[in-house]
Design an enzyme around this catalytic site. Structure first.
Site, PDB file in Angstrom:
ATOM      1  N   HIS A   1       5.330  67.399  64.158  1.00 56.24           N
ATOM      2  CA  HIS A   1       5.519  66.255  64.704  1.00 56.24           C
ATOM      3  C   HIS A   1       6.951  65.619  64.302  1.00 56.24           C
ATOM      4  CE1 HIS A   1       5.034  61.680  64.756  1.00 56.24           C
ATOM      5  NE2 HIS A   1       3.744  61.896  65.468  1.00 56.24           N
TER       6      HIS A   1
ATOM      7  N   ASP B   1       1.624  68.438  56.015  1.00 54.08           N
ATOM      8  CA  ASP B   1       1.276  67.282  56.706  1.00 54.08           C
ATOM      9  C   ASP B   1      -0.259  67.476  57.240  1.00 54.08           C
ATOM     10  OD1 ASP B   1       1.161  65.546  58.871  1.00 54.08           O
ATOM     11  OD2 ASP B   1       2.778  66.076  60.069  1.00 54.08           O
TER      12      ASP B   1
ATOM     13  N   GLN C   1      -3.513  65.246  60.879  1.00 58.32           N
ATOM     14  CA  GLN C   1      -4.694  65.684  61.698  1.00 58.32           C
ATOM     15  C   GLN C   1      -5.657  66.514  61.067  1.00 58.32           C
ATOM     16  OE1 GLN C   1      -4.953  64.398  64.846  1.00 58.32           O
ATOM     17  NE2 GLN C   1      -3.039  63.484  64.691  1.00 58.32           N
TER      18      GLN C   1
ATOM     19  N   LYS D   1      -6.217  57.533  60.773  1.00 58.09           N
ATOM     20  CA  LYS D   1      -6.785  58.691  61.507  1.00 58.09           C
ATOM     21  C   LYS D   1      -8.224  59.333  60.571  1.00 58.09           C
ATOM     22  CE  LYS D   1      -2.142  60.562  62.805  1.00 58.09           C
ATOM     23  NZ  LYS D   1      -2.059  59.873  64.240  1.00 58.09           N
TER      24      LYS D   1
ATOM     25  N   CYS E   1       5.271  63.133  70.320  1.00 55.45           N
ATOM     26  CA  CYS E   1       6.275  62.963  69.230  1.00 55.45           C
ATOM     27  C   CYS E   1       6.547  64.541  68.772  1.00 55.45           C
ATOM     28  CB  CYS E   1       5.809  62.091  68.004  1.00 55.45           C
ATOM     29  SG  CYS E   1       5.670  60.541  68.437  1.00 55.45           S
TER      30      CYS E   1
END
Lengths: 407, 143
Positions: free
Chosen positions: A123, A200, A203, A226, A364
């Protein structure tokens, strides 16, 4: 254990509405998930009963708010399997968590000709902070290539590693493709050359069980919104010894031990990194989101989402002009695709007209889109409250849309 | 040639037939996109892209016997449809007419709720650019 999805849907007021005269089908969960009533209640209760500033107030409300705030920190610790709650720092979101590491760890420990390794599927929030740092320090950004299915070339990754590598910052699960990266292997290989690893987890945290001690990652960044929690709140996990060695990020109240005009000494972690009045209400409400996930358990949630993804793959495949993007073996519940001859915006707008909310565009991840030679995709991403019949409605809608251009 | 006002009335009544059904409206706008004339390939360049649009929109204009002749294209069908409506209203008119045009059909057909606020901003950017061309030709004609 199979979940009672009807009962779960009942916990999410936002799902029970019509858009453009059609029942809402919300498939934009990778952008943000909806919030259960318990999270909304926690927000309202905080402002209605407990609102006060935390950590320094000498009164009952401040005590309560502080207690709830720190209870969430403990819940997050448990959620990611950290050794201690002090290793959990609250930020504005994944983006701020990554920037925090770039601006503190990066500025202190990364210098000229040092190397930072990221992957093609990052991202922008895991690209730009490192480009800014590299520009400032004269460090070099190295990119792990991917195959056509959207999986990293592990062999190529290993070739990028050297004693010059100071940090590997990699996405755990891709927001645009859904690919789950083999982060355990990545971390071991990076550590073997003395590099630190930032995951990261924006997700991955809502789908995959994560234990930072087992994984041995040095940093983990993710966002509450999220994870069925409030917006504007994120987490940075870091190992104690690294966080302690890092300089502070923002200066101000809360992050200090003592201030004189000559010299300021800094507070202990995590407070050293939480300058100013934090996002108290959202932190407190986030605990209700974590409780929601804990109640059902991530294995059951993931099993449900995996079944939806498998069903979606099956039902979309026969649609004329359907082009899946990202077909990795290991995926979270993200279905990225294009319809032959159509721009993703048009497909998204037509799905919206049918009450189906998806994301369109480059997500993104422009370098990733460039790798696939496309401008963008349509992305449907599933959460615990989605159903097979919703997937069927999307398939019907898409078939009609695809006929528009693929007669 | 019908007046700007008359053509706007026509468009409004066409959309009235579609009613509140967003699906038919979106399909209709996309169909309209197909009516846009072919855009010259050599004009498909950076300087002709309108800034402020989410999709890519190329717009050029020529002064043909004192009237402004527009040509445009986009990478998305919905945007092409929107441009085709603007061109239908404004094409082959004098710069004065274009500059004085009050484009009320956009609000009257409830375009904001059809295409969303971001695309509405893009639509405003298109109108601004069309009027800028008209202004440039007017200045030239009066010089």
């Amino acid at each position: 254990m199979s979940l009672n999805i009807d009962q779960i849907r009942g916990l999410f007021p936002v799902l029970h509405q019509e858009v453009h005269g059609k029942p809402l089908i919300y498939f934009d969960n990778a952008a943000t998930t909806q919030k259960p009533q318990s999270v909304l209640d926690a927000l309202s209760n905080y402002y209605g009963r407990d609102n006060s500033n935390i950590h320094r107030g000498a009164h009952a409300l401040a005590d309560r708010a502080t207690q709830y705030y720190e209870e969430t920190r403990e819940a997050v610790r448990e959620f990611v399997g950290a050794k201690e709650a002090a290793e959990i720092i609250f930020t504005k979101g994944t983006t701020e968590s990554i920037n925090l590491v770039a601006q503190t760890f990066g500025r202190k420990f990364i210098g000229k000709d040092d190397e930072i390794v990221i992957s093609t599927m990052e991202h922008h929030s895991n690209i730009v902070p490192w480009q800014m740092l590299c520009e400032e320090k004269g460090a070099v950004l190295k990119i792990i290539p991917i195959n056509d299915a959207g999986e990293i070339h592990f062999g190529e990754f290993e070739k990028l590693l050297s004693p010059k590598t100071k940090l590997v910052s990699i996405v755990h699960a891709s927001n645009a493709l859904g690919t789950i990266n083999p982060v355990r292997k990545v971390i071991d290989a990076a550590h073997a050359v003395g590099a630190r690893v930032l995951l990261d987890g924006a997700q991955s945290t809502s789908h995959l069980e994560i234990n930072v001690q087992d994984l041995d990652c040095d940093f983990l960044a993710f966002s509450a919104h999220k994870l069925y929690g409030p917006t504007g709140l994120g987490v940075l996990y870091g190992k104690r010894e690294i966080l302690e060695a890092m300089p502070p990020f923002l200066g101000g109240g809360e992050m200090i031990k003592e201030v004189t005009f000559e010299k300021t000494t800094y507070n202990e972690i995590p407070f050293k990194f939480e300058a100013g009045t934090p996002n108290i209400a959202d932190v407190i409400a986030f605990k209700s989101a974590l409780d929601f996930i804990k109640q059902y358990g991530k294995p059951a949630i993931k099993a449900h989402e995996d079944a939806l993804l498998a069903h979606a793959n099956e039902t979309m495949k026969p649609i004329r002009g359907f082009i899946p993007v990202g077909t990795a073996e290991e995926k979270v519940s993200v279905l990225s695709f294009n319809i032959n001859g159509m721009h993703s915006f048009d497909v998204g707008q037509m799905l919206d007209a049918k009450g189906i909310a998806v994301r369109t565009g480059h997500h993104c991840t422009q370098p990733l889109m460039k790798r696939f030679g496309i401008e963008g995709t349509v992305r449907a991403s599933f959460a615990v409250y989605n159903t097979k019949s919703e997937v069927d409605k999307m398939a019907e809608g898409l078939a009609q849309i695809a006929r528009f251009k693929n007669k | 040639m019908s007046s700007i006002k008359d053509i706007q009335e026509e468009i409004v009544s066409e959309f009235e037939i579609l009613g509140d059904d967003k699906e038919s409206t979106v399909f209709y706008i996309m169909e309209l996109g197909g009516s846009l004339g072919k855009f010259p390939e050599n004009e498909r360049k950076e300087e002709n892209i309108i800034k402020g649009c989410q999709s890519k929109v190329w717009l050029i204009a020529d002064d043909v016997d004192g009237k402004v002749h527009y040509q445009a294209d986009s990478n998305t069908d919905i945007t092409k449809g929107l441009i085709s409506l603007l061109i239908r209203v404004l094409n082959n008119r004098s710069p004065e007419e274009i500059l004085n045009a009050e484009l009320n059909f956009i609000n009257r057909i409830g375009m904001g709720s059809i295409i969303g606020s971001q695309r509405s901003n893009g639509l405003s950017a298109m109108i601004k650019q069309m009027k800028l061309y008209a202004f440039a030709f007017q200045t030239k004609q009066n010089a």
